[in-house]
Design a protein around this motif. Structure first.
Motif, PDB file in Angstrom:
ATOM      1  N   UNK A   1       0.848  -1.189   0.000  1.00  0.00           N
ATOM      2  CA  UNK A   1       0.000   0.000   0.000  1.00  0.00           C
ATOM      3  C   UNK A   1       0.889   1.246   0.000  1.00  0.00           C
ATOM      4  N   UNK A   2       0.556   2.197  -0.845  1.00  0.00           N
ATOM      5  CA  UNK A   2      -0.499   2.214  -1.860  1.00  0.00           C
ATOM      6  C   UNK A   2      -0.098   1.429  -3.103  1.00  0.00           C
ATOM      7  N   UNK A   3      -1.076   1.217  -3.979  1.00  0.00           N
ATOM      8  CA  UNK A   3      -0.824   0.611  -5.281  1.00  0.00           C
ATOM      9  C   UNK A   3      -0.964   1.707  -6.333  1.00  0.00           C
ATOM     10  N   UNK A   4       0.117   1.962  -7.054  1.00  0.00           N
ATOM     11  CA  UNK A   4       0.136   2.979  -8.097  1.00  0.00           C
ATOM     12  C   UNK A   4       0.157   2.309  -9.469  1.00  0.00           C
ATOM     13  N   UNK A   5      -0.481   2.934 -10.434  1.00  0.00           N
ATOM     14  CA  UNK A   5      -0.396   2.487 -11.824  1.00  0.00           C
ATOM     15  C   UNK A   5       0.079   3.671 -12.641  1.00  0.00           C
ATOM     16  N   UNK A   6       1.232   3.514 -13.288  1.00  0.00           N
ATOM     17  CA  UNK A   6       1.791   4.591 -14.105  1.00  0.00           C
ATOM     18  C   UNK A   6       1.275   4.438 -15.528  1.00  0.00           C
ATOM     19  N   UNK A   7       0.544   5.438 -15.994  1.00  0.00           N
ATOM     20  CA  UNK A   7      -0.002   5.408 -17.346  1.00  0.00           C
ATOM     21  C   UNK A   7       0.654   6.479 -18.209  1.00  0.00           C
ATOM     22  N   UNK A   8       0.542   6.308 -19.511  1.00  0.00           N
ATOM     23  CA  UNK A   8       1.146   7.261 -20.444  1.00  0.00           C
ATOM     24  C   UNK A   8       0.519   7.091 -21.812  1.00  0.00           C
ATOM     25  N   UNK A   9       1.028   6.131 -22.587  1.00  0.00           N
ATOM     26  CA  UNK A   9       0.431   5.816 -23.882  1.00  0.00           C
ATOM     27  C   UNK A   9      -0.986   5.290 -23.673  1.00  0.00           C
ATOM     28  N   UNK A  10      -1.952   5.860 -24.397  1.00  0.00           N
ATOM     29  CA  UNK A  10      -3.347   5.411 -24.313  1.00  0.00           C
ATOM     30  C   UNK A  10      -3.843   5.447 -22.860  1.00  0.00           C
TER      31      UNK A  10
ATOM     32  N   UNK B   1     -12.656   1.738 -10.800  1.00  0.00           N
ATOM     33  CA  UNK B   1     -13.310   1.105  -9.656  1.00  0.00           C
ATOM     34  C   UNK B   1     -12.377   0.369  -8.715  1.00  0.00           C
ATOM     35  N   UNK B   2     -11.136   0.140  -9.126  1.00  0.00           N
ATOM     36  CA  UNK B   2     -10.177  -0.533  -8.258  1.00  0.00           C
ATOM     37  C   UNK B   2      -9.521   0.489  -7.319  1.00  0.00           C
ATOM     38  N   UNK B   3      -9.202   0.078  -6.088  1.00  0.00           N
ATOM     39  CA  UNK B   3      -8.631   1.010  -5.105  1.00  0.00           C
ATOM     40  C   UNK B   3      -7.148   1.263  -5.329  1.00  0.00           C
ATOM     41  N   UNK B   4      -6.849   2.041  -6.340  1.00  0.00           N
ATOM     42  CA  UNK B   4      -5.467   2.337  -6.674  1.00  0.00           C
ATOM     43  C   UNK B   4      -5.339   3.799  -7.065  1.00  0.00           C
ATOM     44  N   UNK B   5      -4.100   4.235  -7.273  1.00  0.00           N
ATOM     45  CA  UNK B   5      -3.816   5.613  -7.645  1.00  0.00           C
ATOM     46  C   UNK B   5      -3.141   5.634  -9.008  1.00  0.00           C
ATOM     47  N   UNK B   6      -3.670   6.450  -9.917  1.00  0.00           N
ATOM     48  CA  UNK B   6      -3.047   6.593 -11.232  1.00  0.00           C
ATOM     49  C   UNK B   6      -2.018   7.715 -11.198  1.00  0.00           C
ATOM     50  N   UNK B   7      -0.900   7.452 -11.844  1.00  0.00           N
ATOM     51  CA  UNK B   7       0.152   8.455 -11.992  1.00  0.00           C
ATOM     52  C   UNK B   7       0.388   8.626 -13.486  1.00  0.00           C
ATOM     53  N   UNK B   8       0.068   9.788 -14.021  1.00  0.00           N
ATOM     54  CA  UNK B   8       0.261  10.044 -15.448  1.00  0.00           C
ATOM     55  C   UNK B   8       1.712  10.439 -15.720  1.00  0.00           C
ATOM     56  N   UNK B   9       2.338   9.734 -16.631  1.00  0.00           N
ATOM     57  CA  UNK B   9       3.702  10.055 -17.037  1.00  0.00           C
ATOM     58  C   UNK B   9       3.666  10.709 -18.408  1.00  0.00           C
ATOM     59  N   UNK B  10       3.725  12.032 -18.421  1.00  0.00           N
ATOM     60  CA  UNK B  10       3.671  12.763 -19.675  1.00  0.00           C
ATOM     61  C   UNK B  10       4.920  12.609 -20.526  1.00  0.00           C
ATOM     62  N   UNK B  11       5.988  12.083 -19.929  1.00  0.00           N
ATOM     63  CA  UNK B  11       7.248  11.912 -20.650  1.00  0.00           C
ATOM     64  C   UNK B  11       7.512  10.453 -21.015  1.00  0.00           C
ATOM     65  N   UNK B  12       6.463   9.644 -21.044  1.00  0.00           N
ATOM     66  CA  UNK B  12       6.648   8.202 -21.243  1.00  0.00           C
ATOM     67  C   UNK B  12       7.396   7.853 -22.515  1.00  0.00           C
ATOM     68  N   UNK B  13       7.262   8.689 -23.557  1.00  0.00           N
ATOM     69  CA  UNK B  13       7.940   8.395 -24.821  1.00  0.00           C
ATOM     70  C   UNK B  13       9.452   8.479 -24.700  1.00  0.00           C
ATOM     71  N   UNK B  14       9.944   9.074 -23.615  1.00  0.00           N
ATOM     72  CA  UNK B  14      11.386   9.216 -23.410  1.00  0.00           C
ATOM     73  C   UNK B  14      12.000   7.965 -22.789  1.00  0.00           C
ATOM     74  N   UNK B  15      11.162   7.006 -22.386  1.00  0.00           N
ATOM     75  CA  UNK B  15      11.704   5.744 -21.906  1.00  0.00           C
ATOM     76  C   UNK B  15      11.256   5.354 -20.512  1.00  0.00           C
ATOM     77  N   UNK B  16      11.615   4.134 -20.152  1.00  0.00           N
ATOM     78  CA  UNK B  16      11.212   3.522 -18.885  1.00  0.00           C
ATOM     79  C   UNK B  16      11.642   4.336 -17.671  1.00  0.00           C
ATOM     80  N   UNK B  17      12.797   4.968 -17.754  1.00  0.00           N
ATOM     81  CA  UNK B  17      13.314   5.718 -16.611  1.00  0.00           C
ATOM     82  C   UNK B  17      12.317   6.753 -16.115  1.00  0.00           C
ATOM     83  N   UNK B  18      11.594   7.378 -17.042  1.00  0.00           N
ATOM     84  CA  UNK B  18      10.652   8.418 -16.634  1.00  0.00           C
ATOM     85  C   UNK B  18       9.494   7.858 -15.822  1.00  0.00           C
ATOM     86  N   UNK B  19       9.113   6.613 -16.101  1.00  0.00           N
ATOM     87  CA  UNK B  19       8.043   5.993 -15.317  1.00  0.00           C
ATOM     88  C   UNK B  19       8.514   5.704 -13.895  1.00  0.00           C
TER      89      UNK B  19
END
Length: 202
Positions: free
Chosen positions: A52-61, A71-89
Motif C-alpha cells: 500500500x499504496x498501489x500505483x499504476x503509471x499510465x502514459x500511452x493510451x 473502480x479498483x482502489x489504486x492511484x493513477x500516476x500520469x507520465x507525460x514523458x513516457x515516450x522518453x523511456x522507462x526511466x521516466x516511469x
C-alpha cells in the motif's frame, strides 16, 4: 505490517508495446486473457498482496488503460514523458510515493502470471532482514526476474536514470547489497511482447 513503514507497489503501464502492436494486436495491456484485460491480472495481484499504496503509471493510451481499471482502489500516476523511456516511469513512481514508504515493488503491466503470494514473498523477504537490502530480486533456476522490490536507498539514484534504463541498472550497481530471493515460480520470467506470447498463455 507496521502503520508507519509500508511497502508500496507500482505497475508500469505507460509504454507503447511496439512489438505487440506491430503484429496487429493493438495495445497489449488491453488484450483479453481469461476474460479480463491483461493489465487487470497484475493489478489485481498487487491489490491482493500486503502492499500500500498501489500505483499504476499510465502514459500511452492513458485514458483507456485507466478506464479498464476503473473502480479498483489504486492511484493513477500520469507520465507525460513516457515516450522518453522507462526511466521516466520509475521517476514518476518515486515522486508520487508517501514519505512513510520504505520500499516499492515494481511490476510490469505485461506479466499476467505474477501472483499475490509472489509479491507477498518479496515483501516478507525485505522486511525480515535485520539490515534492509537495497533491493530484493526474485530468482528462478539461477535467472533474475520481475517484479523487483526497490528499497528507499535506491530512490535517489532513480532520478539520474535516462532513457530505457530501468531498475536492473541500479540493482547491478549495488549487487553486494541486493537480496536474491529464490522462488519456484517461473512466472517471474514471463512477459508478453507478442501475440504469439499471449496465445501461449491462453
Amino acid at each position: 505490517m507496521s502503520e508507519d513503514k509500508t511497502i508500496a507497489a507500482a505497475i508500469l503501464a505507460a509504454g507503447q508495446g511496439r512489438r505487440f502492436a506491430a503484429t496487429g494486436g493493438g495495445n497489449k495491456l488491453l488484450a483479453s486473457l481469461r476474460g479480463r484485460p491483461l493489465i487487470r491480472h497484475v493489478t489485481e495481484a498487487a491489490l491482493a498482496a500486503p502492499v500500500h499504496p498501489v500505483l499504476v503509471v499510465t502514459g500511452h493510451d492513458a485514458e483507456t488503460v485507466e478506464e479498464t481499471l476503473e473502480g479498483l482502489p489504486l492511484t493513477f500516476v500520469r507520465n507525460g514523458d513516457h515516450a522518453m523511456g522507462l526511466a521516466t516511469s520509475l521517476q514518476s513512481v518515486v515522486s508520487s510515493l508517501p514519505d512513510q514508504v520504505e520500499g516499492v515493488v515494481v511490476l510490469l503491466g505485461d506479466m499476467p502470471l505474477v501472483s499475490a503470494p509472489l509479491i507477498a514473498g518479496l515483501v516478507e523477504a525485505f522486511q525480515t532482514q535485520p539490515v534492509k537490502p537495497a533491493a530484493v530480486v526474485p530468482v528462478h533456476q539461477g535467472r533474475w526476474g520481475n517484479p523487483v522490490l526497490l528499497g528507499r536507498a535506491l530512490f535517489g539514484a532513480i532520478g539520474h536514470l535516462e532513457g530505457d534504463r530501468g531498475a536492473r541498472t541500479l540493482i547491478e550497481a549495488v549487487r553486494d547489497h541486493v537480496l536474491e530471493w529464490n522462488t519456484a515460480d517461473a512466472g517471474i520470467l514471463f512477459d508478453i511482447d507478442t501475440e504469439a506470447g499471449l496465445e501461449s498463455v491462453r
